[in-house]
Structure formats: C-alpha cells, structure tokens
Design an enzyme around this catalytic site. Structure first.
Site, short mmCIF file in Angstrom:
data_model
loop_
_atom_site.label_atom_id
_atom_site.label_comp_id
_atom_site.label_asym_id
_atom_site.label_seq_id
_atom_site.Cartn_x
_atom_site.Cartn_y
_atom_site.Cartn_z
N ASP A 2 0.82 -1.21 0.00
CA ASP A 2 0.00 0.00 0.00
C ASP A 2 0.85 1.27 0.00
O ASP A 2 2.07 1.22 0.20
CB ASP A 2 -0.95 0.00 1.21
N ASN A 5 -7.42 -2.79 14.42
CA ASN A 5 -8.80 -3.08 14.04
C ASN A 5 -8.90 -4.28 13.10
O ASN A 5 -9.95 -4.53 12.53
CB ASN A 5 -9.43 -1.84 13.38
N HIS A 37 -7.12 -4.67 10.27
CA HIS A 37 -6.83 -4.44 8.85
C HIS A 37 -5.53 -5.12 8.44
O HIS A 37 -4.62 -5.30 9.24
CB HIS A 37 -6.84 -2.94 8.50
N GLU A 49 -9.67 -1.89 5.51
CA GLU A 49 -10.30 -1.55 6.78
C GLU A 49 -11.56 -2.38 7.00
O GLU A 49 -12.17 -2.85 6.02
CB GLU A 49 -10.67 -0.06 6.77
C1 F6R Z 1 1.45 -1.29 6.16
C2 F6R Z 1 0.27 -2.07 6.37
C3 F6R Z 1 -0.51 -2.05 7.63
C4 F6R Z 1 0.32 -2.33 8.87
C5 F6R Z 1 -0.53 -2.30 10.13
C6 F6R Z 1 0.26 -2.57 11.39
O1 F6R Z 1 2.01 -1.55 4.87
O2 F6R Z 1 -0.06 -2.74 5.47
O3 F6R Z 1 -1.54 -3.00 7.52
O4 F6R Z 1 0.92 -3.59 8.74
O5 F6R Z 1 -1.15 -1.04 10.24
O6 F6R Z 1 1.17 -1.55 11.58
P1 F6R Z 1 2.25 -1.61 12.76
O7 F6R Z 1 3.21 -2.69 12.40
O8 F6R Z 1 2.88 -0.25 12.75
O9 F6R Z 1 1.49 -1.91 14.01
#
Ligand code: F6R
Length: 247
Positions: free
Chosen positions: A67, A136, A138, A143
């Site tokens: 992303d 959450n 994702h 989301e």
């Molecule tokens: C980022 C992504 C997100 C993160 C998620 C967890 O490329 O795809 O899904 O993996 O927000 O983020 P952290 O590791 O910062 O808790």
C-alpha cells in the site's frame, strides 16, 4: 493457520526473517510482497544484516508493496516508498526497478489501482507475502467494512487507523485520509503468507483473527481460508491466542 510465538520482538523478527532468507536463497528470483509499519522494521534489519554478512543476494528479487498513502510523494519521509528505501532497498543490492510500491500521487487513482493489479499479475504470483495487522484487524489498508475488497483499490482510512498512524506524524491532521491498497483477494493470491504482530495491544486482534468469526469486520480473519499462513507473534501479542490453543 499456524502460530509461532517468540519471547521477544527481536526473536520474532529473527524467526520471520529466516523464512524470507530461506526463500531468497532457494529461489533467487523470488517475488516478495512487503509491508510497512513499525512491526516489520526488525525483520528488514535482519535481512540487511544477512546481506552485509554476504549470506543473501537480492539481485534477482522482485518486491511488491501492499500500500501507499495517497497524496505523498516518494521523497516525503512519511511515504511508504521512502520507508522501504530507508529500511531495505537502499541497504541491499536489489535493483530499484525490481521494487514496486503503488504511486501515491497518481493523476487518476482508479487507473493506478488497475495498473497495480496488472503489474501484480505480470510479476506474480507472490512467493511470500509479509503482513502486519492493524489494531482493528486491517491488513494492507483493508479496513473493517461490509465486504472483503477483492482488488487493489482506493481506501478511506478509518478513524482508528488515522489515530494509530498519527504516531509517525507531527499531528494527526497530517495523516493522509486515503491510501491505495492491495485488496484482500490480491493478498490471498500469495503462495505463502507471514503475518507479524508485536505487543500487548495486538493480543486481542490476533485472537479474533484466529478464533473469532470470519467477517469483513475483521479483515484479517479471511486469512483462515488461505492454505499457508504463519502468524509470528511475540509473547505479548500471542498471549491470548496461545492460551486458547493450549486449552
Ligand atoms: C502497512 C500495512 C498495515 C500495517 C498495520 C500494522 O504496509 O499494510 O496494515 O501492517 O497497520 O502496523 P504496525 O506494524 O505499525 O502496528
């Protein structure tokens, strides 16, 4: 879905990095799906260390990232392209043209999504997809919503994601409100998936992903239908799931 726990974050990163290192060693032309966020940083450090020790060669590897924030240029230090350059691509011998992150400043975001899917079809299938998980549920920026998005798409970030990611910005008002993200269907096409989770704050969502209902309200729950998913969790993030498994 397999759960591998580790005592510390560092140990978890070592274990996950070993799987990626083995993949690159066995198949030098591997296609790796990569994630940003704080959790994979230790994994990238491990891979860089192995490269510096002469144990890994990235010269034929191709990468595709999950992303990118819409509105941020590759030079913006909050963009995911910048993150990947800083943590991995600038530190190993991967040709830059083999690294792919969605364009955060496309003229036409829908067209960017279509082209990213085309690119994934051309370079894929992804051998190993690395994922983090949001508080959450994702994965990528898929989301919680009423359905599992199938393809790369434009996402309106949820308030909880904006708040969670504001720790990387000077103020939450600076967090972009939209992103381009691979869909859940896109992610599910990977041959093998590694999901990493660290810290107490992730314990409940790791449990929900593994044992709760499969629902688009917990996007990561669909991974239970994938034949080859390994969850790497440190002691805190894995606590509730491990307790359920040992009942
Ligand atoms: C980022 C992504 C997100 C993160 C998620 C967890 O490329 O795809 O899904 O993996 O927000 O983020 P952290 O590791 O910062 O808790």
């Amino acid at each position: 879905m397999k759960l591998i726990t580790a005592t510390t974050y560092e140990e978890m990163c070592q274990k996950a990095a070993r799987v990626l290192a083995a993949q690159i060693t066995l198949k030098p032309q591997s296609v790796l799906g990569l994630a940003t966020g704080s959790t994979p940083i230790g994994i990238y450090q491990e891979l860089v260390r192995e490269y510096q020790e002469g144990k890994l060669n990235f010269s034929q590897v191709t990468t595709v990232n999950l992303d990118e924030y819409l509105g941020l240029s590759p030079e913006n230090n909050q963009s995911y392209r910048y993150f990947m350059n800083q943590h991995l691509f600038n530190k190993v011998n991967i040709p830059k043209e083999n690294t792919h992150v969605p364009n955060g400043q496309p003229q036409n975001p829908q067209e960017e999504c279509r082209q990213y899917e085309e690119l994934l079809a051309a370079v894929g299938p992804v051998d190993i997809q690395l994922l983090g998980i949001g508080n959450n549920g994702h994965i990528g920026f898929n989301e919680p919503c009423g359905h599992f998005p199938e393809f790369t798409h434009v996402v309106n970030l949820s308030e909880s994601t904006i708040q969670a990611n504001s720790r990387f910005f000077a103020h939450s008002s600076q967090v972009p409100r939209q992103a381009v993200s691979m869909g859940i269907g896109t992610i599910m096409k990977a041959k093998k998936i590694l999901l990493v989770a660290s810290g107490q704050g992730k314990a409940q969502i790791v449990y929900d992903m593994m044992f709760g209902p499969v629902t688009p309200q917990v996007p990561a729950s669909l991974l239970r239908f994938h034949p080859d998913v390994t969850v790497f969790a440190d002691q805190e993030a894995g606590a509730l799931a491990l307790a359920a498994l040992s009942k």
